[in-house]
Design a protein around this motif. Structure first.
Motif, short mmCIF file in Angstrom:
data_model
loop_
_atom_site.label_atom_id
_atom_site.label_comp_id
_atom_site.label_asym_id
_atom_site.label_seq_id
_atom_site.Cartn_x
_atom_site.Cartn_y
_atom_site.Cartn_z
N SER A 14 0.93 -1.26 0.02
CA SER A 14 0.07 0.00 -0.29
C SER A 14 1.06 1.46 -0.06
CB SER A 14 -0.92 0.18 1.19
OG SER A 14 -1.70 -1.16 1.28
N VAL A 15 2.07 1.07 0.89
CA VAL A 15 2.87 2.36 0.85
C VAL A 15 3.47 2.57 -0.61
CG1 VAL A 15 5.10 3.36 1.57
CG2 VAL A 15 3.48 2.06 3.27
N GLY A 16 3.82 1.52 -1.45
CA GLY A 16 4.30 1.50 -2.86
C GLY A 16 3.26 2.17 -3.50
N PHE A 17 2.03 1.80 -3.53
CA PHE A 17 0.89 2.51 -4.29
C PHE A 17 0.84 3.97 -4.20
CE2 PHE A 17 -3.39 3.44 -5.27
CZ PHE A 17 -3.90 2.66 -6.34
N ILE A 18 0.68 4.21 -2.85
CA ILE A 18 0.69 5.51 -2.53
C ILE A 18 1.76 6.50 -3.06
CG2 ILE A 18 0.77 7.29 -0.68
CD1 ILE A 18 -0.67 5.18 1.31
N ALA A 19 2.94 6.14 -2.68
CA ALA A 19 4.28 6.55 -3.56
C ALA A 19 4.09 6.89 -4.98
CB ALA A 19 5.51 5.99 -3.15
N SER A 20 3.60 5.70 -5.57
CA SER A 20 3.68 5.63 -6.91
C SER A 20 2.45 6.70 -7.69
CB SER A 20 3.00 4.22 -7.54
OG SER A 20 2.89 4.11 -8.91
N VAL A 21 1.37 6.49 -6.91
CA VAL A 21 0.14 7.57 -7.43
C VAL A 21 0.28 8.99 -7.08
CG1 VAL A 21 -1.69 5.76 -7.41
CG2 VAL A 21 -1.33 7.21 -5.53
N SER A 22 1.12 9.14 -5.98
CA SER A 22 1.39 10.62 -5.60
C SER A 22 2.60 11.30 -6.79
CB SER A 22 1.92 10.58 -4.39
OG SER A 22 0.77 10.19 -3.48
N VAL A 23 3.61 10.39 -6.78
CA VAL A 23 4.66 10.96 -7.56
C VAL A 23 4.19 10.93 -9.13
CG1 VAL A 23 7.09 10.41 -8.47
CG2 VAL A 23 6.49 10.00 -6.28
N LEU A 24 3.60 9.99 -9.65
CA LEU A 24 3.23 10.09 -11.13
C LEU A 24 2.20 11.19 -11.29
CD1 LEU A 24 2.78 6.14 -12.04
CD2 LEU A 24 4.60 7.99 -12.38
N GLY A 25 1.08 11.26 -10.37
CA GLY A 25 0.13 12.30 -10.34
C GLY A 25 0.68 13.83 -10.58
N LEU A 26 1.99 13.96 -9.83
CA LEU A 26 2.85 15.15 -9.88
C LEU A 26 3.40 15.51 -11.20
CD1 LEU A 26 3.48 17.78 -8.24
CD2 LEU A 26 5.33 16.54 -7.43
N PHE A 27 3.99 14.23 -11.47
CA PHE A 27 4.92 14.04 -12.74
C PHE A 27 4.16 14.69 -13.91
CE2 PHE A 27 6.56 11.79 -16.44
CZ PHE A 27 7.82 12.16 -16.27
N PHE A 28 2.59 14.01 -13.97
CA PHE A 28 2.17 13.89 -15.24
C PHE A 28 1.20 15.40 -15.13
CE2 PHE A 28 1.65 9.29 -15.07
CZ PHE A 28 2.64 9.12 -15.93
N ASP A 29 1.67 16.02 -14.13
CA ASP A 29 1.06 17.51 -14.08
C ASP A 29 1.93 18.46 -14.96
OD1 ASP A 29 -1.31 18.71 -13.43
OD2 ASP A 29 -0.25 19.86 -11.95
N TYR A 30 3.24 17.68 -15.05
CA TYR A 30 4.08 18.76 -15.86
C TYR A 30 4.71 17.93 -17.14
CZ TYR A 30 4.81 21.49 -11.45
OH TYR A 30 4.29 22.29 -10.44
N PHE A 31 4.47 16.75 -16.84
CA PHE A 31 4.92 15.80 -18.32
C PHE A 31 3.93 15.44 -19.00
CE2 PHE A 31 8.75 16.61 -15.51
CZ PHE A 31 9.36 17.04 -16.43
N THR A 32 3.73 14.85 -20.26
CA THR A 32 2.91 14.00 -20.90
C THR A 32 2.67 12.39 -20.25
OG1 THR A 32 2.08 13.05 -22.95
CG2 THR A 32 4.59 13.17 -22.44
N ILE A 33 1.40 12.21 -20.22
CA ILE A 33 0.98 10.80 -19.94
C ILE A 33 1.75 9.79 -20.60
CG2 ILE A 33 -1.08 10.48 -21.39
CD1 ILE A 33 -0.95 9.52 -17.66
N GLN A 34 2.28 9.98 -21.87
CA GLN A 34 2.91 9.10 -22.63
C GLN A 34 4.17 8.52 -22.04
OE1 GLN A 34 1.59 7.92 -25.59
NE2 GLN A 34 -0.22 9.54 -24.92
N TRP A 35 4.88 8.94 -20.94
CA TRP A 35 5.69 8.59 -20.33
C TRP A 35 5.40 7.39 -19.39
CZ3 TRP A 35 10.83 9.66 -20.69
CH2 TRP A 35 11.22 10.61 -21.14
N LEU A 36 4.24 7.04 -19.29
CA LEU A 36 3.56 5.88 -18.19
C LEU A 36 4.18 4.71 -18.44
CD1 LEU A 36 1.95 5.24 -15.95
CD2 LEU A 36 0.10 4.82 -17.65
N PRO A 37 4.39 4.08 -19.73
CA PRO A 37 5.02 2.92 -19.93
C PRO A 37 6.48 2.71 -19.32
CG PRO A 37 3.70 3.54 -21.73
CD PRO A 37 3.74 4.82 -20.77
N TYR A 38 7.16 3.81 -19.44
CA TYR A 38 8.48 3.80 -18.80
C TYR A 38 8.43 3.67 -17.37
CZ TYR A 38 9.67 5.29 -23.63
OH TYR A 38 9.91 5.38 -25.21
#
Length: 374
Positions: free
Chosen positions: A127-151
């Motif tokens: 669950s900690v991993g899930f929280i870290a992932s959704v939080s970091v990725l949510g911030l990341f995709f606010d600045y960069f395109t969602i097309q980075w997701l597969p990486y």
């Protein structure tokens, strides 16, 4: 760390893969179909690998092979584009990825031994991993395109493979438990009630895992807020996991499951009718503690009680196949069709009805549930 990376991957897939697929140009029905593939492969893959694990006693080797194969096949999803290419590589990737977790659950319970009630304190790191992932990725995709997701997803897959080498102890081959005896144990009425309930629970999760992010985006929430709301739900789950061992020791499994089902039913109806209110949405996300955390931890304990050690891998695989596989895939597919033909809100209303049916089933069967449930 294994749980951390495994559920960090889930944290990338569940909230953001539907958004990525929508951005690629797919309609709601196609998004639902592609997301259902990830769940659909849980029908066969975990059961096959569970049977192999029980026969060979080489759970760790299967986990390492499966996680490596999943990472390799996911490269195809990254490199090739188009609906059928994406469908093919999602099938190949998820056939191996979905086989990994049930075997890891067996290894975790084996290493805990008599302290298996402490399972939730280890599982919470997922669950900690899930929280870290959704939080970091949510911030990341606010600045960069969602097309980075597969990486990002490929990075998490590599983490799963590498951390699978840290653990050395596994149950090994456990006697000669026949498949006929396994089916006999699985066919007992009290076990059948459990599996039907597990199926209905994950069926009701279909619109949540497939369309929640798109639904909230349509309502005007930004990606940072959406990621924070996903993380909030899992944070509530973590807090429950910390105390779950005490609840299981104090209360019956049927009581825990009944309360969790009632709260889950309220949650789906609440999202359907009250998601425009941020405060309401925060309260509903806190109920993830019950609708996933409480039900999952209780289910893992239930599977452990109902089956002998020689059938442990197959039992965990069957739970995964019936709930996340059959229920999850049908839920994703059906919610996609409902969203395409009507709207996402209706999909959540249907989810609430399904959860209410599971609650009713448990109430009807209540007097006949034996010691496994108590």
């Amino acid at each position: 760390m294994f749980y951390f990376f495994y559920f960090a991957l889930v944290g990338g897939i569940a909230p953001y893969l539907p958004v990525y697929l929508k951005g690629t140009g797919y309609g709601a029905a196609e998004v639902g179909q592609l997301m259902s593939i990830i769940m659909l492969t849980k029908l066969a893959a975990p059961n096959f690998w569970g049977w192999v694990a029980d026969k060979t006693g080489r759970q760790l080797a299967l986990i390492r092979f499966g996680s490596l194969a999943a990472a390799i096949f996911f490269l195809g999803f990254l490199l090739f584009h188009g609906f059928w290419w994406h469908a093919l590589f999602l099938v190949l990737f998820s056939c191996f990825w979905n086989a990994v977790l049930p075997q890891w659950e067996v290894i975790t319970l084996h290493n805990l031994g008599a302290e298996r009630s402490q399972y939730s304190r280890i599982r919470l790191w997922g669950s900690v991993g899930f929280i870290a992932s959704v939080s970091v990725l949510g911030l990341f995709f606010d600045y960069f395109t969602i097309q980075w997701l597969p990486y990002w997803l490929l990075f998490f897959l590599c983490g799963i493979f590498l951390t699978s080498w840290v653990v050395a102890h596994q149950p090994g081959k456990q006697g000669h438990g026949s498949f006929r005896k396994f089916l006999h144990a699985a066919g007992r009425p009290e076990v059948v009630v459990f599996f039907i309930t597990a199926f209905l629970v994950q069926l009701s999760f279909g619109p949540y895992y497939t369309f929640l992010s798109i639904y909230l985006s349509n309502l005007g929430y930004d990606m940072v807020t959406i990621g924070a709301l996903w993380g909030l739900g899992v944070l509530a789950e973590v807090l429950l996991f910390v105390k779950m061992h005490a609840l299981i020791e104090r209360f019956s499994l049927r009581s825990i499951m009944l309360i969790c089902l009632l709260l889950t039913t309220f949650r789906w109806f609440g999202i359907a009718f009250g998601a425009t209110s941020a405060l309401m949405l925060i309260a509903l996300q806190l109920l993830h503690a019950a609708s996933f955390g409480g039900l999952h931890a209780s289910s893992i304990e239930m599977v452990h009680r109902c089956f002998k050690q020689e059938h442990a891998s197959q039992a965990q695989a069957m739970y995964s196949a019936v709930s996340f596989g059959a229920g999850g895939s049908l839920g994703a597919f059906a919610s996609g069709m409902l969203a395409e033909q009507f709207n996402i809100s209706l999909a959540f209303i249907v989810a609430g009805v399904v959860s209410a049916v599971a609650t009713a089933l448990l109430l009807v069967a209540w007097p006949r549930l034996n010691q496994f449930w108590r």
